[in-house]
Design an enzyme around this catalytic site. Sequence first.
Site, PDB file in Angstrom:
ATOM      1  N   ASP A   1       0.868  -1.169   0.000  1.00 59.82           N
ATOM      2  CA  ASP A   1       0.000   0.000   0.000  1.00 59.82           C
ATOM      3  C   ASP A   1       0.912   1.230   0.000  1.00 59.82           C
ATOM      4  OD1 ASP A   1      -3.244   0.514   1.560  1.00 59.82           O
ATOM      5  OD2 ASP A   1      -2.153   1.704   0.089  1.00 59.82           O
TER       6      ASP A   1
HETATM    7  C1  GLC Z   1      -4.283   4.289  -0.317  1.00 55.96           C
HETATM    8  C2  GLC Z   1      -5.202   3.140   0.033  1.00 55.96           C
HETATM    9  C3  GLC Z   1      -5.277   2.068  -1.018  1.00 55.96           C
HETATM   10  C4  GLC Z   1      -5.078   2.680  -2.384  1.00 55.96           C
HETATM   11  C5  GLC Z   1      -3.660   3.198  -2.443  1.00 55.96           C
HETATM   12  C6  GLC Z   1      -3.341   3.865  -3.774  1.00 55.96           C
HETATM   13  O1  GLC Z   1      -3.546   4.643   0.812  1.00 55.96           O
HETATM   14  O2  GLC Z   1      -4.969   2.489   1.273  1.00 55.96           O
HETATM   15  O3  GLC Z   1      -6.535   1.414  -0.876  1.00 55.96           O
HETATM   16  O4  GLC Z   1      -5.281   1.701  -3.396  1.00 55.96           O
HETATM   17  O5  GLC Z   1      -3.373   4.097  -1.390  1.00 55.96           O
HETATM   18  O6  GLC Z   1      -4.121   5.013  -3.922  1.00 55.96           O
END
Ligand code: GLC
Length: 751
Positions: free
Chosen positions: A295
């Site tokens: 993430d």
């Molecule tokens: C965010 C979220 C995730 C998302 C990622 C990219 O922090 O936790 O669900 O896909 O970053 O935007």
Amino acid sequence: MSRVVIAGIPALIASMLLLPGHANAAQCSAAATPAQQTAAIHALMMRMTTAEKLGQLNQLGAQGSATGPKKQRLVGEAEIAAGEVGSFLGVRGADQTRRLQEVAVTRSRLKIPLLFADDVIHGYRTTFPVPLAEAGSFDPDLAERTARIAAVEASASGIHWTFAPMVDIARDPRWGRVVEGSGEDPYLGSLMAAARVRGFQGRKLSAPDSLLATAKHFVGYGAAEGGRDYNIASMSPQTLYDVYLPPFNAAVKAGVGSVMASFNEVDGTPMHANGMLINGLLRKQWGWNGLVVSDYTGVMELLHHGVAANRGDAGERALRAGVDVDMVSEIYAKDLPQRVASGHLPLGIVDASVERVLVAKCRLGLFDDPYRGSDAARERASILTAEHRHAARDAAGRSIVLLKNAHDVLPLSKDIGKVAVIGPLADEPWAMLGNWPGDGKPEDAVTPLAALKKSLGEQRVAYARGTGLLGDDHSGFDAAIAAAKSSGVVLLFVGEGPEMSAEAASRSSLDLPGNQQALADALAATGKPVITILLNGRPLSVGKLADASSALVEAWFPGIEGGNAIGDVLFGDVNPAARLAITFPRTVGQVPIYYAHKNTGRPPSAGEKYTSKYIDVPWTPLYPFGYGLSYTAFSYGDLKISSTRIMANRRQKVSVTVTNTGMRAGDEVVQLYLRDEVASVTRPVRQLRGFRRIHLDVGESRVVEFELGRDDYAFHDAAMHDVVEPGRFDVFIGGSSEATLKGSFEVVSTR
Ligand code: GLC
């Protein structure tokens, strides 16, 4: 520059190159067999330097695309040409993606195409109801359809990879991200997860309108302590395996190509360093070899978790745990080369992740056509079409829940005369788009006010905002009251703004924000019927609001056609049939509260002091899981169970007759729950094990049949064995988790 010879491969490559018509070994075709793809990838990897390999594991965000604490630096074409980046987050549009892809496939040394990823969660440009709402449709086919449309639109814009579906089970509505998933139940959540994977990935991943889907956030993110985002998750192994993991397993069985690691720790081990669950369970035990992406800065955050002393340690722990792609931390690309050079980090571990990234690119057809047919013309033809808008209106209508309808005040007659449209969310386009609107734009959204003005005519609509979402400003109340008094009915639109929901938006209260309740009370005091429509991203403790309302409609964040769909429901063009995919508490003090709870040794009893309950509020929810009303009525009867005693591995048939006893045709969500009466460990008082959304005309009856089998009885016992234990099972069938029509049967074997 070091060259890597992967032992045992050259002979295979040589044989490959002898294949008639074989493409260049550096090219991996989606049409080739998996063995040929692997061989072609290995041939390519033999030519890659360590820096180029780690570059493939490096994902950067497009400038302005930050969805986390780190602001994006402008990544130039130089980095792409140098092979320092393998994928991008948040780059949108055929022109933009083509421009960057052209740099990669014409100016980089090995011409490896880029992957473009984005958060296409509930629609791309045509925004659909938020996932929690759509789950309430109890219609997996609908979820598959909307995901398919999202894939058609996003792929036309040059996107290859969506970070969806979010499949986190959530039982704490203080957590803002309940809006992004399918609610509290693993059975419903698993069916929705699989449906959305199928929708996004289509029949074959290499089709130009398919997206690589991502089951996220692996795992336990929804169990954040206190409902506070990013907080720790502590749970028993049984809860992990029987509640939080099943939707990921369903996504894997549906062929999901990617999984995203979650920010949280599970019982002390941050998921970005959790080799036991990523490499051990997900890969080895489940036999899944897809792409695991971190993430946003999740790799770097191992430093904050306190399980890595420096960036290199963080990167090495994450890579060894099985996290293939580093989203935005840039640790893999910048801090691991010297770890590999020093021998501290075996290149084989890097190679395993590089292979998975390259195989994903190959399966998507990027080596065949790096642009996958995305261009401005296709983009214009694919996006926001009338057909997609129609699908969005249908999806919203199938996701709206009727919570209260005193004296059948709804549906309204279209001859009703003047209506007062009031509230801070009556004309808020962002409340239609929701929290992850993709490329959705406010000008695309039809608000309730716009829809009602169009359907009723401006002269029949008296609009007054009344108040804001926050604060205690009453200055708009008088105009709202005046509008109410001049009308036959009040349509009140209240709830939360989308910024109060989703990521980093946990709330300590579930009350209506601001002074919206005071506005509702003031409107009720006029004596006019108040029809309240909730626009929100989480269960709210709206008992008082319900008391002040003749009818209460849960519309969630319903997508760009939400205003029209709400009008369809209010005036009866759509008979609402959606149900709650998550329990509504009476008060935040009851949280966590969910239907599949344990009985305890002292189950709650009003007549007995020493039982599990509160002294200041009933122990029951405001609205239970699976609950929702209709403009018609349904009766259940003739429950039949095919075998009163059955082997676990035999199919048990359960049927019930459902009749539309009301005055309108409508859909009913027939739900089947099971209870394992006695087992070696405690079992929930009931668990959803089947549902059917059926349409019945007035007076129509239908026999609805379910099949039960081993998976419906199985659970993890104290030793964490996946078992079925012989014993008596109760069946409950009805229109919510409080179903009362009951039958029983005996499971007589463990297989
Ligand atoms: C965010 C979220 C995730 C998302 C990622 C990219 O922090 O936790 O669900 O896909 O970053 O935007």
